[in-house]
Scaffold this motif. Structure first.
Motif, short mmCIF file in Angstrom:
data_model
loop_
_atom_site.label_atom_id
_atom_site.label_comp_id
_atom_site.label_asym_id
_atom_site.label_seq_id
_atom_site.Cartn_x
_atom_site.Cartn_y
_atom_site.Cartn_z
N VAL A 215 0.86 -1.18 0.00
CA VAL A 215 0.00 0.00 0.00
C VAL A 215 0.90 1.23 0.00
O VAL A 215 1.98 1.21 0.59
N HIS A 216 0.47 2.26 -0.66
CA HIS A 216 1.29 3.45 -0.77
C HIS A 216 0.67 4.61 0.01
O HIS A 216 -0.45 5.01 -0.27
N ALA A 217 1.42 5.10 0.99
CA ALA A 217 1.00 6.32 1.70
C ALA A 217 1.54 7.49 0.91
O ALA A 217 2.66 7.95 1.14
N TYR A 218 0.75 7.95 -0.03
CA TYR A 218 1.22 9.00 -0.96
C TYR A 218 1.73 10.22 -0.20
O TYR A 218 2.66 10.90 -0.63
N ALA A 219 1.11 10.51 0.93
CA ALA A 219 1.46 11.72 1.68
C ALA A 219 2.90 11.67 2.20
O ALA A 219 3.47 12.69 2.53
N ARG B 32 -5.37 -6.75 2.80
CA ARG B 32 -6.46 -6.11 2.07
C ARG B 32 -7.74 -6.87 2.36
O ARG B 32 -7.84 -8.07 2.07
N PRO C 87 -10.13 -1.18 10.24
CA PRO C 87 -9.45 -2.39 9.76
C PRO C 87 -8.07 -2.17 9.15
O PRO C 87 -7.43 -3.12 8.75
N TYR C 88 -7.61 -0.93 9.07
CA TYR C 88 -6.29 -0.68 8.48
C TYR C 88 -5.40 0.07 9.46
O TYR C 88 -5.88 0.87 10.26
N LEU D 88 -2.75 2.40 8.70
CA LEU D 88 -2.06 3.12 7.64
C LEU D 88 -0.93 3.95 8.23
O LEU D 88 -1.00 4.40 9.37
N LYS E 141 1.28 10.77 8.32
CA LYS E 141 2.21 11.79 7.86
C LYS E 141 3.28 12.10 8.89
O LYS E 141 4.40 12.44 8.54
#
Lengths: 347, 438, 191
Positions: C73-77, C152, C181-182, C184, C187
């Motif tokens: 999963v990508h934490a774009y921030a 996922r 459920p995640y 993440l 920042k």
């Protein structure tokens, strides 16, 4: 089917089934003992970079000491001693690691430098100043006003005329006068006026002043060390990404650098932990310490967060490992160096 | 909401926003063009809570239907239909997860304070047990997907000697005790890890479990429902409760005519013939019973002590103990390398003393648990022996309440049942006359 | 006489049976009450704590599903939008063109999108990702750690005992509240 035939079939099936169950249970790896059983393609391997040709290593460790401070975060060297900043504390040590004095700070400094009688402490979004080299009865620090735009200072350098601050959050360098007023903004992205801006992907944005008073800054996203005039004109740069030893690895390097007294530049990298020495013109000279040498001062695997912090002491290189709080002195292997002589006298 | 609460909420929101604003952003994104929005990682939701309620509803409905079909309507076909539906729903649709058998682990762990037991799991654990008290093991016959898997392959069941099944059946008690112990000490849910049929339901999984499942099904062709009869830890609980159930499957709806037609009807060997009516040596019987009763505490104590001595085997099942032993060995220089687990421990700058203390506590827990386990097994063996000695006297053909899986296969073998269904009592009378002569 | 004896025997048996049933019901009720104290309305699901994950690759092979329910999963921030991304490139090649052989992911499951000189955005193609964590390790070791592994829930079957959790060397996989459920990456660098 006759009764005997059924019996034989039954016996066979049951025997084979029990055999299968026993084998399957015996070979069951539930606890991950057998590893991921993926082919080598799926494993991240950078061992080729971690092995460094011993012939390239031009320095050797010459003693180290532990600072008993929580979460060390910055390192500086001045004639008065070795300054290590940490969580709400500052320690000053002599070259043998004896604590000279300790000072309570208001927070965890992100950078530190000593200039003349002033100790500049970068506190994320503002600068605090203490008199340098006083051993007791330190006054409360003078604090400059908080910087605008959610600044995050990652490096600080000063001379008699100005203080330069690297602001990671805004990808800019601030030149301040000695009272803390911002005099100029350097390197801020401005496409219309042809300023490409620093690319600093992760919060490692180092700067330094060279002997001629020019500004050196690490443009880590471009894997370059750039030289600026004091008013912010890009003069020159060197460095490139690549797998060879003279290049910088990783996505954003060098994460820290420092200048030796003769103007040569020592760099440290994140990713593959290594410290290298470049000439003032950016020509690769030697490796100061590779992952193996750095691991010797921090014996257990480290987290990826604290990469080796650097300071130059004459021609020696001091490396601070933030995880263990170990300061290691690396001295040139060549016997002619001055620090070698002083080290001998120290023993 | 009153105006004051609005105000308070607004202040709280503003404070939170200010706090968020003031905190240092470790990684501000680069200066991307204004028209380029920052994407957010997607977070697909897990199966919703209302669907969990559906699971509960289906469980309760199938249990109720199975009980009615088995005990009231005595209709094997409807039971079979329920079983196939349950296999489809709990097996292939729910892929074997949320099941009363595995819930033993959750319950044990929750009782040990390991976590908060989800209400759904609680219902799944209790409902079949409560049903067993009312109508016997109707869960086994018509609701359990594991049972259904084996039921459909039981093509050529053979009779297994009573004593042999009793001995092999002890494995289920051991499995239950081990599963409770391991879950209790936070070492994992063994029942789920070794669920033999779950790979079928998911159509994927480790080859080992698939192989074990296939092997059990192969055995199941001849020895019907091997998992249920020899291993199922939940079956142990159901056995106990269905022994005293209020109603249960009875072979005949009225009076047994002892025609012996049902004798071979049960693929699970649960039909017990009438006992010998010849007088037995009561003195000798009482003596043996006294001996067995005296043996019970001895067996219990022996089991407790023996299992305590062997409890070291269980230590390896606990991840904390495994890690602590490895790290201790590495520190002692027994290994030159590290494992992924020990490396992760060093990286987390974990406290060795704390790890060792935790591991020692787990070892103590496992040793104590093993003592209970041994005592339990000793007691079970003693009770089995007593049970084998004091066989209840039966005048009719009866389904053993503990062993009967309430599948209703015997119904159609019973002429009384058939007569009651068809209303053809003349045939029954003829048969009665014939059997009473012999 | 015989009938009478049979009747009394039955009655005695019935009494015993009845009291045993009562005892069983009482025991079950007691257990239910005790369990009700230890239970709550919320369900749990499995999730990886990115702070504990060591990217060992076990997620790819120990999951009961093939391919695994674990994906990158990508934490774009957190991403630096680097041109030279070490979660994307095999850096030993020293070639920074997006050819398949220069990419770190054996399945080329990372898509690279040009945003603006010199910034690139990276997206995970979950249909190709097997959750081996190679790119996560690259990103963690050299970059900002914006890539991380997560279970996922559109794929996870929520086994009562997660097979990867048992095989996880760092104890990173645990039950979490199904409402959240995640785990993440955030920042401020905390998960």
């Amino acid at each position: 089917m006759s009764k005997t035939a059924t019996g034989i079939l039954l016996g066979l099936v049951v025997a084979v089934a029990i055999g299968v169950i026993v084998v399957a249970l015996a070979r069951f790896d539930l606890t991950g003992k057998g590893g991921n059983r993926l082919s080598g393609d799926f494993n991240y391997d950078q061992s080729q970079f971690e092995k460094i040709d011993p012939a390239l290593i031009g320095y050797r460790p010459a003693g180290s000491f532990r600072v008993e401070l929580p979460r060390p975060s910055a390192l500086a060297v001045a004639p008065g001693g070795i300054y290590v900043a940490a969580e709400k504390a500052l320690g000053v040590y002599d070259r043998d690691g004896r604590l000279l004095f300790q000072q309570v700070l208001s927070g965890r400094p992100t950078c530190l430098t000593v200039q003349g009688q002033r100790l500049y402490i970068g506190m994320a979004d503002h600068v605090e100043i203490l008199p340098a080299g006083v051993l007791n009865d330190l006054p409360a620090p003078t604090a400059w006003p908080k910087l605008q735009d959610n600044a995050l200072l990652t490096s600080i350098a000063a001379d008699d005329d100005a203080v330069f601050l690297a602001d990671f959050n805004n990808r800019r360098i601030l030149r301040c006068d000695l009272e803390g007023n911002v005099a100029a903004v350097i390197g801020k992205r401005d496409v219309e006026n042809g300023v490409p801006g620093f690319i600093v992907p992760s919060p490692y944005f180092d700067l330094a002043l060279d002997r001629t008073g020019r500004l050196l800054a690490a443009d880590t996203g471009r894997h370059r060390v750039e030289t600026y005039s004091r008013d912010g004109q890009l003069v020159s740069f060197w460095g490139q990404p690549g797998p060879s030893i003279e290049d910088f690895l990783g996505c954003c390097n060098p994460c820290h650098f420092a200048l030796l007294k003769d103007g040569r530049i020592v760099t440290s990298e994140k990713g593959v932990r290594r410290v290298k020495l470049y000439g003032a013109d950016g020509r690769f000279e030697c490796v100061v310490a590779g992952p193996a040498e750095l691991a010797a001062s921090a014996p257990r695997p480290i987290t990826e967060e604290d990469w080796p912090m650097l300071a130059a002491d004459g021609l020696d290189v001091l490396v601070l490992d933030g995880q263990t709080g170990t300061v290691t002195r690396f001295v040139p292997k060549t016997a002619s160096s001055a620090s070698e002589a002083s080290k001998d006298s120290g023993h | 909401m009153r105006p004051t609460s609005w105000l308070l909420t607004a202040i709280a929101v503003a404070t939170l926003a200010a706090m968020a604003w003031g905190s240092v952003e470790r990684f501000p994104p680069p200066e991307l063009p204004a028209d380029h929005p920052l994407p957010q990682p997607t977070t697909p939701a897990p199966r919703g809570g209302d669907l969990a309620l559906l699971d509960v509803a289906v469980l309760l409905a199938t249990l109720a239907l199975a009980s009615v079909f088995a005990v009231v309507l005595r209709n094997r076909k409807l039971m079979l239909a329920t079983m196939l539906f349950s296999l489809a729903y709990f097996g292939f649709y729910r892929r074997g997860c949320v099941c009363p058998i595995g819930a033993i682990g959750n319950v044990s762990w929750a009782l040990a304070g390991g976590y908060v037991l989800p209400a759904v799991v609680l219902v799944f654990f209790l409902a079949p047990l409560a049903t067993a008290l009312i109508t016997g093991r109707t869960f086994c016959a018509s609701v359990c997907p594991l049972g259904a898997m084996q039921d459909v392959v039981a093509l050529k069941p053979v009779k297994v000697p009573f004593w042999l099944e009793q001995i092999l059946g002890l494995m289920a008690y051991l499995y239950l005790a081990l599963a409770v112990l391991l879950a209790w000490t936070g070492s994992g849910f063994a029942i789920c890890q070794y669920d033999p049929f779950v790979s079928f339901f998911r159509l994927s999984g480790a080859w080992n479990m698939l192989a074990i499942g296939v092997a059990l099904l192969a055995i199941g062709v001849f020895f019907a429902r091997p998992y249920c009869r020899l291993f199922c830890p939940y079956g142990v609980l159901l056995r106990l409760l269905s022994r005293v159930s209020w109603k249960r499957v009875r072979i005949t709806p009225a009076e047994c005519i002892r025609c012996r037609l049902c004798e071979d009807a049960c693929p699970y060997g649960a039909i017990r013939p009438p006992t010998d009516t010849r007088p037995t040596d009561r003195r000798r019987g009482k003596l043996i019973l006294a001996c067995l009763l005296a043996l019970a505490p001895v067996l219990t104590a022996a089991g407790a002590l023996g299992a305590r001595r062997l409890s070291g085997v269980l230590w390896q099942a606990n991840p904390t103990v495994r890690l602590a032993q490895r790290v201790a060995a590495e520190r002692a220089g027994e290994f030159s390398d590290t494992t992924k687990a020990s490396e992760a421990f060093y990286r987390s700058s974990g406290n060795f003393e704390a790890l060792m203390a935790q591991a020692r506590q787990k070892q103590v827990d496992l040793a104590d648990g093993a003592t209970w386990l041994g005592a339990f097994m000793g007691l079970v063996i003693a009770l089995k022996l007593i049970g084998l000695h004091t066989r209840r006297r039966r005048q009719d053909f009866e389904a053993d309440p503990a062993a009967c899986l309430a599948c209703g296969r015997c119904y159609n073998y019973c002429p009384v049942h058939r007569a009651h269904r068809t209303g053809d009592f003349a045939t029954l009378e003829k048969l009665k006359a014939a059997t009473s002569k012999t | 006489m015989a009938d009478e004896k049979k009747n009394t025997a039955l009655t005695r048996r019935e009494v015993i049976q009845g009291s045993l049933l009562g005892a069983g019901a009482a025991a079950l009720t007691a257990l239910a009450a005790r369990l009700a104290v230890a239970s709550g309305p919320k369900s749990t699901v499995w999730q990886i704590d990115p702070a504990k994950c060591i990217r060992c690759g076990n997620c790819a092979t120990y999951c009961v599903l093939k391919p695994s329910a674990v994906k990158c999963v990508h934490a774009y921030a957190l991403c630096g939008y680097c041109k030279i991304c070490l979660g994307y490139f095999e850096q030993g090649r020293g070639d920074w063109s997006a050819r398949a052989e220069n990419q770190l992911c054996p399945y080329n499951a990372i898509r690279r999108l040009y945003v603006d000189e010199p910034y690139y955005e990276y997206h995970i193609d979950e249909s190709l990702c097997i959750g081996c964590g190679k790119c996560v390790e690259g990103c963690e070791k050299s970059g900002n750690g914006s890539l991380f592994l997560q279970i996922r829930h559109d794929r996870c079957v929520n086994c009562n005992q997660c097979a990867i959790a048992v095989a996880c060397p760092s104890g990173a996989i645990n039950r979490v509240d199904a409402d959240k459920p995640y785990l993440l990456k955030r920042k401020d660098g905390k998960p």
